[in-house]
Design a protein around this motif. Structure first.
Motif, PDB file in Angstrom:
ATOM      1  N   PHE A  78       0.824  -1.204   0.000  1.00 22.36           N
ATOM      2  CA  PHE A  78       0.000   0.000   0.000  1.00 22.36           C
ATOM      3  C   PHE A  78       0.863   1.261   0.000  1.00 22.36           C
ATOM      4  N   SER A  79       2.064   1.198   0.578  1.00 24.69           N
ATOM      5  CA  SER A  79       2.974   2.343   0.522  1.00 24.69           C
ATOM      6  C   SER A  79       3.459   2.573  -0.902  1.00 24.69           C
ATOM      7  N   TYR A  80       3.626   1.502  -1.671  1.00 25.27           N
ATOM      8  CA  TYR A  80       3.978   1.627  -3.088  1.00 25.27           C
ATOM      9  C   TYR A  80       2.812   2.204  -3.885  1.00 25.27           C
ATOM     10  N   ILE A  81       1.610   1.701  -3.632  1.00 26.33           N
ATOM     11  CA  ILE A  81       0.445   2.170  -4.381  1.00 26.33           C
ATOM     12  C   ILE A  81       0.176   3.640  -4.111  1.00 26.33           C
ATOM     13  N   LEU A  82       0.269   4.042  -2.857  1.00 28.68           N
ATOM     14  CA  LEU A  82      -0.036   5.416  -2.439  1.00 28.68           C
ATOM     15  C   LEU A  82       1.122   5.941  -1.591  1.00 28.68           C
ATOM     16  N   PRO A  83       2.133   6.530  -2.220  1.00 30.31           N
ATOM     17  CA  PRO A  83       3.302   7.000  -1.460  1.00 30.31           C
ATOM     18  C   PRO A  83       2.991   8.095  -0.442  1.00 30.31           C
ATOM     19  N   ASP A  84       1.981   8.904  -0.699  1.00 30.27           N
ATOM     20  CA  ASP A  84       1.653   9.987   0.228  1.00 30.27           C
ATOM     21  C   ASP A  84       0.875   9.437   1.424  1.00 30.27           C
ATOM     22  N   PRO A  85       1.386   9.607   2.660  1.00 33.48           N
ATOM     23  CA  PRO A  85       0.731   8.998   3.829  1.00 33.48           C
ATOM     24  C   PRO A  85      -0.695   9.480   4.074  1.00 33.48           C
ATOM     25  N   LEU A  86      -0.976  10.743   3.829  1.00 34.99           N
ATOM     26  CA  LEU A  86      -2.332  11.246   4.065  1.00 34.99           C
ATOM     27  C   LEU A  86      -3.311  10.673   3.049  1.00 34.99           C
ATOM     28  N   ALA A  87      -2.894  10.652   1.777  1.00 37.00           N
ATOM     29  CA  ALA A  87      -3.753  10.052   0.749  1.00 37.00           C
ATOM     30  C   ALA A  87      -3.951   8.565   1.029  1.00 37.00           C
ATOM     31  N   ARG A  88      -2.901   7.904   1.509  1.00 42.29           N
ATOM     32  CA  ARG A  88      -2.990   6.479   1.821  1.00 42.29           C
ATOM     33  C   ARG A  88      -3.996   6.238   2.946  1.00 42.29           C
ATOM     34  N   ARG A  89      -3.955   7.067   3.972  1.00 38.86           N
ATOM     35  CA  ARG A  89      -4.868   6.890   5.108  1.00 38.86           C
ATOM     36  C   ARG A  89      -6.325   6.994   4.655  1.00 38.86           C
ATOM     37  N   ARG A  90      -6.622   7.980   3.831  1.00 39.62           N
ATOM     38  CA  ARG A  90      -8.006   8.146   3.339  1.00 39.62           C
ATOM     39  C   ARG A  90      -8.408   6.980   2.447  1.00 39.62           C
ATOM     40  N   ALA A  91      -7.499   6.570   1.555  1.00 38.07           N
ATOM     41  CA  ALA A  91      -7.820   5.495   0.611  1.00 38.07           C
ATOM     42  C   ALA A  91      -8.020   4.168   1.324  1.00 38.07           C
ATOM     43  N   LEU A  92      -7.227   3.909   2.360  1.00 41.28           N
ATOM     44  CA  LEU A  92      -7.349   2.629   3.064  1.00 41.28           C
ATOM     45  C   LEU A  92      -8.697   2.502   3.762  1.00 41.28           C
ATOM     46  N   ILE A  93      -9.178   3.570   4.348  1.00 40.29           N
ATOM     47  CA  ILE A  93     -10.506   3.519   4.962  1.00 40.29           C
ATOM     48  C   ILE A  93     -11.555   3.166   3.918  1.00 40.29           C
ATOM     49  N   ARG A  94     -11.496   3.834   2.777  1.00 40.22           N
ATOM     50  CA  ARG A  94     -12.475   3.570   1.715  1.00 40.22           C
ATOM     51  C   ARG A  94     -12.331   2.150   1.172  1.00 40.22           C
ATOM     52  N   ALA A  95     -11.076   1.724   0.949  1.00 42.69           N
ATOM     53  CA  ALA A  95     -10.854   0.395   0.378  1.00 42.69           C
ATOM     54  C   ALA A  95     -11.296  -0.705   1.326  1.00 42.69           C
ATOM     55  N   PHE A  96     -11.009  -0.562   2.616  1.00 45.46           N
ATOM     56  CA  PHE A  96     -11.376  -1.632   3.542  1.00 45.46           C
ATOM     57  C   PHE A  96     -12.877  -1.667   3.825  1.00 45.46           C
ATOM     58  N   ARG A  97     -13.582  -0.598   3.594  1.00 47.10           N
ATOM     59  CA  ARG A  97     -15.043  -0.680   3.639  1.00 47.10           C
ATOM     60  C   ARG A  97     -15.546  -1.616   2.539  1.00 47.10           C
ATOM     61  N   ILE A  98     -14.965  -1.495   1.345  1.00 46.90           N
ATOM     62  CA  ILE A  98     -15.347  -2.372   0.238  1.00 46.90           C
ATOM     63  C   ILE A  98     -14.959  -3.817   0.558  1.00 46.90           C
TER      64      ILE A  98
END
Length: 202
Positions: free
Chosen positions: A36-56
């Motif tokens: 996930f660090s490779y997919i989204l290098p920016d930590p803030l963008a990663r934090r938001r995306a992970l919440i959305r992705a794990f809901r799915i």
């Protein structure tokens, strides 16, 4: 008082009311994970995306297998059953737009990683440990192992094999202690290495 690592830690399937806590634990646990660090290098963008992705992922894996968690979601595991180990056509269609909204411009890297994972899944059906995460506040207390063993018990009752992949080398001894062995490895071009691990039926 924290649970010692060998204590019997109760686990259960989450209710719908537990979804938020389970998703939060998984998102926090994967915040610094190599893939996930490779997919989204920016930590803030990663934090938001992970919440959305794990809901799915939570919703899809409830349908396709099982979610297991410790009592207060200190650790959470997401499993797919042998019959649902491979994503079906309608699931892919149903989740395409939600994943696009979750990952935004990083969707290309996410799709590349997902494609390589799918290409290395066994052809035979296994209980698939899709995701396993323990909140950083509770690591080293036995919660993660308990949540994984709860799923392994179901697989053992069915005399089924289990499969997982990890991009974190530090996880390898943990999974070996649970009966998994490395079956294959692969490298994401420009990204992390993965280890595919198989646990024989018992």
């Amino acid at each position: 008082m924290p649970n010692p690592p060998n204590a019997a830690i109760p686990c259960r399937a989450p209710s719908r009311a537990d979804r938020g806590a389970a998703v939060a634990t998984l998102a926090e646990a994967f915040q610094h994970e190599p893939a996930f660090s490779y997919i989204l290098p920016d930590p803030l963008a990663r934090r938001r995306a992970l919440i959305r992705a794990f809901r799915i992922i939570f919703d899809e894996d409830v349908r396709a297998g099982a979610i297991m968690m410790t009592s207060q979601a200190e650790a959470v595991t997401a499993w797919r059953s042998p019959a649902q180990m491979h994503e079906g056509r309608w699931e892919a269609i149903r989740t395409r737009l939600p994943y696009l909204l979750a990952f935004g411009p990083a969707i290309g890297r996410a799709a590349k990683v997902a494609g390589l994972i799918k290409a290395h899944l066994p052809n035979e059906g296994c209980w698939y440990l899709h995701y396993a995460g323990c909140h950083s506040d509770h690591r080293g207390k036995g919660f993660g192992g308990a949540a994984i063993r709860a799923g392994l018990a179901r697989a053992d009752a069915e005399r089924a094999k289990c499969w997982l992949e990890t991009a974190d080398a530090a996880n390898l001894p943990i999974y070996r202690a649970l009966g998994f062995e490395v079956s294959c490895t692969w490298q994401v071009p420009g990204g992390p290495q993965f280890w595919g691990m198989l646990r024989p039926s018992r």
